[in-house]
Design an enzyme around this catalytic site. Structure first.
Site, short mmCIF file in Angstrom:
data_model
loop_
_atom_site.label_atom_id
_atom_site.label_comp_id
_atom_site.label_asym_id
_atom_site.label_seq_id
_atom_site.Cartn_x
_atom_site.Cartn_y
_atom_site.Cartn_z
N ASP A 52 7.58 -0.49 -6.89
CA ASP A 52 6.46 -1.03 -7.66
C ASP A 52 5.62 0.08 -8.28
O ASP A 52 5.78 1.26 -7.97
CB ASP A 52 5.58 -1.89 -6.75
N TYR A 113 11.72 3.43 4.25
CA TYR A 113 10.45 3.64 3.57
C TYR A 113 9.50 4.35 4.53
O TYR A 113 9.54 4.15 5.74
CB TYR A 113 9.82 2.31 3.15
#
Length: 267
Positions: A52, A113
């Site tokens: 994003d 992540y």
């Protein structure tokens, strides 16, 4: 036909995310534009997934079909040529030449992540685009208790923002560790795949637990609801980085050492 795989690091601050957008600058657009300067034609990139706006990457993977150009017969020359064109906030860390069976997205078996947090009232200058400072103190012990409850296979619908279509919202988290470094800490999350904003929502929930908003066991209630409205607020994008993407053999040595480790515990 040869596929060229790119291992990419980028600072997401100035970009609308990975995926090309009509009116905003994206990571994909910048790299494809650089490829076009070499090939004189558009060369579409396919990534392991979309990050994003504001999210960073240390180990994003993308591929393209090698055009008829001598440069793409040599991985090292491809890396040098692209890095000479790309801006300083996008770096090609490595290049590999694979057979036509390779696919950056569909052959992914795991992703990791990392979310960075700071305890400093004012983050150090080099942290400000990469490290989130919560307004309230938090307990890493409580956060790890909550994290342990989220490990395994669950329906993470309560932790997925709307905006993407999925056949299933069931995902498996292999590890979810709170690594305390004193003035800063990292939340390291490794799983077989992630829903839209899932990691940032998980971090938001763990911070709620850490500051005492609710006990760790409440995370199981949130999971059970399978309703995003019952979930937490997402942590800011700039603390998040896609650290690495894993593939099985014969592509497992390209992007990270962990890909070559047995995934028998990741079923």
């Amino acid at each position: 036909m040869t596929k060229v795989a790119l291992l990419i690091a980028y600072q997401g601050t100035a970009y609308s995310g990975w995926q090309q957008q009509p009116n905003d600058l994206s990571i994909q657009e910048v790299i494809e534009s650089s490829l076009k300067k070499i090939t004189k034609t558009r060369t579409p990139l396919i990534a392991s997934g979309r990050t994003d706006a504001g999210v960073h990457a240390y180990g994003q993977v993308a591929h393209f079909r090698a055009p008829d150009h001598p440069l793409f017969a040599n991985a090292n020359l491809t890396k040098k040529a692209l890095n000479a064109i790309l801006p300083k906030d996008i770096v090609i860390r490595d290049v590999a030449l694979f057979d036509d069976n390779f696919h950056a997205r569909y052959l992914t078996i795991a992703k990791e992540y990392r979310y960075s947090l700071s305890r400093l009232a004012k983050p150090l200058p080099w942290q400000r685009h990469f490290c989130y400072t919560p307004r309230h103190p938090f307990s890493t012990e409580l956060m790890q208790e909550g994290a342990n409850l989220l490990i395994g296979t669950h329906d993470f619908a309560s932790f997925a923002n709307h905006g993407r279509d999925y056949n299933s919202t069931v995902r498996t988290i292999y590890t979810l560790d709170i690594v305390d470094k004193g003035d800063s800490l990292s939340i390291i999350c490794r799983g077989n795949g992630f829903l839209y904003k899932m990691v940032r929502n998980l971090v938001g929930a763990l911070l709620d637990v850490g500051k005492g908003a609710y006990p760790p066991e409440h995370l199981l209630d949130i999971l059970e609801q399978k309703n995003r409205r019952e979930g937490p607020s997402a942590a800011p994008a700039y603390g998040l980085s896609l650290h690495h993407v894993c593939y099985s053999s014969p592509y497992n040595n390209f992007c990270c050492e962990q890909c070559s480790v047995s995934t028998s515990n990741e079923g």
